[in-house]
Structures are given as C-alpha cells and as structure tokens.
Write a protein that holds these residues in place. Sequence first.
Motif, PDB file in Angstrom:
ATOM      1  N   VAL A   1       0.833  -1.205   0.000  1.00  0.00           N
ATOM      2  CA  VAL A   1       0.000   0.000   0.000  1.00  0.00           C
ATOM      3  C   VAL A   1       0.868   1.256   0.000  1.00  0.00           C
ATOM      4  O   VAL A   1       0.581   2.216  -0.714  1.00  0.00           O
ATOM      5  N   TYR A   2       1.940   1.261   0.780  1.00  0.00           N
ATOM      6  CA  TYR A   2       2.841   2.411   0.818  1.00  0.00           C
ATOM      7  C   TYR A   2       3.436   2.666  -0.565  1.00  0.00           C
ATOM      8  O   TYR A   2       3.459   3.792  -1.049  1.00  0.00           O
ATOM      9  N   ARG A   3       3.906   1.624  -1.192  1.00  0.00           N
ATOM     10  CA  ARG A   3       4.528   1.775  -2.519  1.00  0.00           C
ATOM     11  C   ARG A   3       3.522   2.298  -3.533  1.00  0.00           C
ATOM     12  O   ARG A   3       3.823   3.201  -4.302  1.00  0.00           O
ATOM     13  N   ILE A   4       2.324   1.746  -3.518  1.00  0.00           N
ATOM     14  CA  ILE A   4       1.289   2.194  -4.454  1.00  0.00           C
ATOM     15  C   ILE A   4       0.923   3.650  -4.182  1.00  0.00           C
ATOM     16  O   ILE A   4       0.808   4.448  -5.118  1.00  0.00           O
ATOM     17  N   ALA A   5       0.761   4.002  -2.919  1.00  0.00           N
ATOM     18  CA  ALA A   5       0.392   5.382  -2.570  1.00  0.00           C
ATOM     19  C   ALA A   5       1.452   6.372  -3.040  1.00  0.00           C
ATOM     20  O   ALA A   5       1.127   7.445  -3.559  1.00  0.00           O
ATOM     21  N   MET A   6       2.724   6.040  -2.866  1.00  0.00           N
ATOM     22  CA  MET A   6       3.791   6.951  -3.283  1.00  0.00           C
ATOM     23  C   MET A   6       3.849   7.090  -4.803  1.00  0.00           C
ATOM     24  O   MET A   6       4.077   8.174  -5.324  1.00  0.00           O
ATOM     25  N   ILE A   7       3.628   5.996  -5.507  1.00  0.00           N
ATOM     26  CA  ILE A   7       3.663   6.050  -6.972  1.00  0.00           C
ATOM     27  C   ILE A   7       2.481   6.843  -7.503  1.00  0.00           C
ATOM     28  O   ILE A   7       2.599   7.590  -8.471  1.00  0.00           O
ATOM     29  N   LEU A   8       1.327   6.714  -6.877  1.00  0.00           N
ATOM     30  CA  LEU A   8       0.136   7.423  -7.347  1.00  0.00           C
ATOM     31  C   LEU A   8       0.063   8.863  -6.864  1.00  0.00           C
ATOM     32  O   LEU A   8      -0.741   9.644  -7.371  1.00  0.00           O
ATOM     33  N   HIS A   9       0.896   9.232  -5.916  1.00  0.00           N
ATOM     34  CA  HIS A   9       0.897  10.610  -5.403  1.00  0.00           C
ATOM     35  C   HIS A   9       1.304  11.554  -6.542  1.00  0.00           C
ATOM     36  O   HIS A   9       2.352  11.380  -7.155  1.00  0.00           O
ATOM     37  N   PRO A  10       0.477  12.561  -6.836  1.00  0.00           N
ATOM     38  CA  PRO A  10       0.764  13.447  -7.975  1.00  0.00           C
ATOM     39  C   PRO A  10       2.124  14.144  -7.910  1.00  0.00           C
ATOM     40  O   PRO A  10       2.722  14.431  -8.936  1.00  0.00           O
ATOM     41  N   ARG A  11       2.606  14.392  -6.719  1.00  0.00           N
ATOM     42  CA  ARG A  11       3.873  15.103  -6.591  1.00  0.00           C
ATOM     43  C   ARG A  11       5.078  14.163  -6.675  1.00  0.00           C
ATOM     44  O   ARG A  11       6.142  14.556  -7.137  1.00  0.00           O
ATOM     45  N   HIS A  12       4.916  12.947  -6.224  1.00  0.00           N
ATOM     46  CA  HIS A  12       6.056  12.052  -6.107  1.00  0.00           C
ATOM     47  C   HIS A  12       6.239  11.138  -7.314  1.00  0.00           C
ATOM     48  O   HIS A  12       7.253  11.197  -7.984  1.00  0.00           O
ATOM     49  N   LYS A  13       5.290  10.272  -7.548  1.00  0.00           N
ATOM     50  CA  LYS A  13       5.389   9.248  -8.580  1.00  0.00           C
ATOM     51  C   LYS A  13       6.711   8.496  -8.449  1.00  0.00           C
ATOM     52  O   LYS A  13       7.276   8.412  -7.374  1.00  0.00           O
TER      53      LYS A  13
END
Length: 69
Positions: free
Chosen positions: A26-38
């Motif tokens: 979940v952490y990895r998916i959230a960071m990748i989907l975060h508009p600022r981070h990806k």
Amino acid sequence: PAIHAAVSIAKKTLNRYYDKTDHSEVYRIAMILHPRHKLSYFESAGWDKEWIDTANGICREEFERKYKG
C-alpha cells in the motif's frame, strides 16, 4: 546526555517503523500514485533500481487486478 539519549531512542523507533514500509504494498502504491512524487521520488531519493522496479510492478499488478478489466 539526556537529549542525546532521547534522540537516539527516537531514531531507533522511526527506523523500526520506516523499515515496515519496505514490506507494505500500500505504501509503494500510494507513493507512486501521489501526484507530486510518482516514481521520480524514489529515483531522486537514491533507491535501488530493483526496489523501484518492484514497486512499479506492484502498482501495475494491482491496477490490472482491480481496475483494468
């Protein structure tokens, strides 16, 4: 000395919880989907290419499993 000891304990605690994020899809998916981070977040932070590829694969697999079709 008291502050040094407190900071040392805090650092150990943070590292223990931060280590758990390595095991969280979940952490990895959230960071990748975060508009600022990806994926650029991981690249700029100096993560290993293998770790980045694994995180990207997890995100893609979850998308295909739940949303693609």
